[in-house]
Write an enzyme that holds these catalytic residues in place. Sequence first.
Site, PDB file in Angstrom:
ATOM      1  N   ASN A 105       0.867  -1.182   0.000  1.00 12.52           N
ATOM      2  CA  ASN A 105       0.000   0.000   0.000  1.00 12.52           C
ATOM      3  C   ASN A 105       0.901   1.229   0.000  1.00 12.52           C
ATOM      4  OD1 ASN A 105      -1.885   1.972   0.371  1.00 12.52           O
ATOM      5  ND2 ASN A 105      -2.337   1.466   2.503  1.00 12.52           N
ATOM      6  N   LYS A 155       0.066   4.292  -0.441  1.00  6.11           N
ATOM      7  CA  LYS A 155      -0.609   5.502   0.061  1.00  6.11           C
ATOM      8  C   LYS A 155      -0.314   6.682  -0.871  1.00  6.11           C
ATOM      9  CE  LYS A 155       0.125   3.552   4.598  1.00  6.11           C
ATOM     10  NZ  LYS A 155       0.053   3.744   6.024  1.00  6.11           N
ATOM     11  N   HIS A 192      -9.547   1.152   4.810  1.00  7.63           N
ATOM     12  CA  HIS A 192      -8.275   1.421   5.484  1.00  7.63           C
ATOM     13  C   HIS A 192      -8.522   2.422   6.612  1.00  7.63           C
ATOM     14  CE1 HIS A 192      -4.181   2.727   6.265  1.00  7.63           C
ATOM     15  NE2 HIS A 192      -3.792   1.621   5.658  1.00  7.63           N
ATOM     16  N   GLU A 236      -6.948   4.881   7.619  1.00  6.03           N
ATOM     17  CA  GLU A 236      -6.745   6.299   7.268  1.00  6.03           C
ATOM     18  C   GLU A 236      -7.991   6.853   6.573  1.00  6.03           C
ATOM     19  OE1 GLU A 236      -3.037   5.740   5.218  1.00  6.03           O
ATOM     20  OE2 GLU A 236      -2.081   5.256   7.124  1.00  6.03           O
ATOM     21  N   GLU A 267      -5.655  -4.892  10.534  1.00  6.18           N
ATOM     22  CA  GLU A 267      -4.646  -3.855  10.750  1.00  6.18           C
ATOM     23  C   GLU A 267      -4.954  -3.101  12.041  1.00  6.18           C
ATOM     24  OE1 GLU A 267      -2.540  -2.721   6.889  1.00  6.18           O
ATOM     25  OE2 GLU A 267      -4.261  -1.409   7.077  1.00  6.18           O
ATOM     26  N   GLY A 276       2.121   2.289  10.717  1.00 11.31           N
ATOM     27  CA  GLY A 276       3.055   3.408  10.560  1.00 11.31           C
ATOM     28  C   GLY A 276       3.750   3.827  11.841  1.00 11.31           C
ATOM     29  N   SER A 307       3.195  -2.113  10.499  1.00 13.96           N
ATOM     30  CA  SER A 307       4.641  -2.117  10.750  1.00 13.96           C
ATOM     31  C   SER A 307       5.310  -3.451  10.413  1.00 13.96           C
ATOM     32  CB  SER A 307       4.935  -1.699  12.197  1.00 13.96           C
ATOM     33  OG  SER A 307       4.495  -0.370  12.403  1.00 13.96           O
TER      34      SER A 307
HETATM   35  C1  PEP Z   1      -0.897   0.311   6.098  1.00 14.09           C
HETATM   36  O1  PEP Z   1      -1.016   1.521   5.996  1.00 14.09           O
HETATM   37  O2  PEP Z   1      -1.739  -0.438   5.595  1.00 14.09           O
HETATM   38  C2  PEP Z   1       0.263  -0.213   6.802  1.00 14.09           C
HETATM   39  C3  PEP Z   1       0.221  -1.442   7.223  1.00 14.09           C
HETATM   40  O3  PEP Z   1       1.314   0.661   7.003  1.00 14.09           O
HETATM   41  P1  PEP Z   1       2.725   0.310   7.688  1.00 14.09           P
HETATM   42  O4  PEP Z   1       3.230  -0.972   7.092  1.00 14.09           O
HETATM   43  O5  PEP Z   1       3.600   1.478   7.348  1.00 14.09           O
HETATM   44  O6  PEP Z   1       2.468   0.190   9.154  1.00 14.09           O
END
Ligand code: PEP
Length: 252
Positions: free
Chosen positions: A9, A11, A98, A100, A170, A176, A216
């Site tokens: 992803n 973003k 997601h 976000e 998630e 993040g 992460s």
């Molecule tokens: C995400 O935004 O779906 C995500 C898992 O980000 P990160 O791997 O940076 O934590």
Amino acid sequence: MRKKIVIANWKMNHDFHETSFFLRNFLKILLEKKINHNKEIIIAPSFPFLHISNQILQGTTLKIAAQNIYQMDKGSYTGEVSASMLKSIGITKVILGHSERRELFFENNDILFKKIKIALKYGLDIIFCVGETSFERNRDQQFYIVKNQLKETIFHCTRDEIGFFYIAYEPIWAIGTGKNATYEQAQTMHKFIRSLFLEKYGESISNRIPILYGGSINNLNAGDFFLQKDIDGGLVGKSSLKIENFLKIIQS
Ligand code: PEP
């Protein structure tokens, strides 16, 4: 046995040049070094670069996903992108739900269900994200929250429609932040999610539905996540932006 899946992803990162550079070089390395990863790989660049990305990956097993769609078919919705537009350029997958989008753009379960319906209308596969905040986890509400996110959206779908879904667990506190869930926390939630599918749709769907972990993931921890019984791969943000990191993750 479910195949492992890794989804990048990106973003709102990677411009046109970075997107095409990544994809061309990533493919080159995969071919020249004959990298044996045995995973389904999906990459989600930004809207303006979906078409070129799809062209670059044509003839390969790699797939492109969009990061969002609007919940209406077409019309006066300035700035929005529809499922049919994606379909018209050969995109077959979309990420929905997601955190976000839920937090920054106020997408609640009602809106997400509308997005699901429109995505299904155009035959798009849906990578559907669920997960709790740290506030909710600290109060041990994570199972209730995730169950509700599924109950108010996907669980309105028919058995046939479930075939279009990938689930991504998630936990929001892990996205993040560099603070991934433990393998045990993730496995426990994945097992719980699978049990909800068992209860609602029966054994064959619950055995088949891909459930990915996101939050992460990096090249050091990916392998251990992928070893867990109910974790079918990962949705990767930051660590998918650099070719060398992403290559390590797909080989984990
Ligand atoms: C995400 O935004 O779906 C995500 C898992 O980000 P990160 O791997 O940076 O934590």
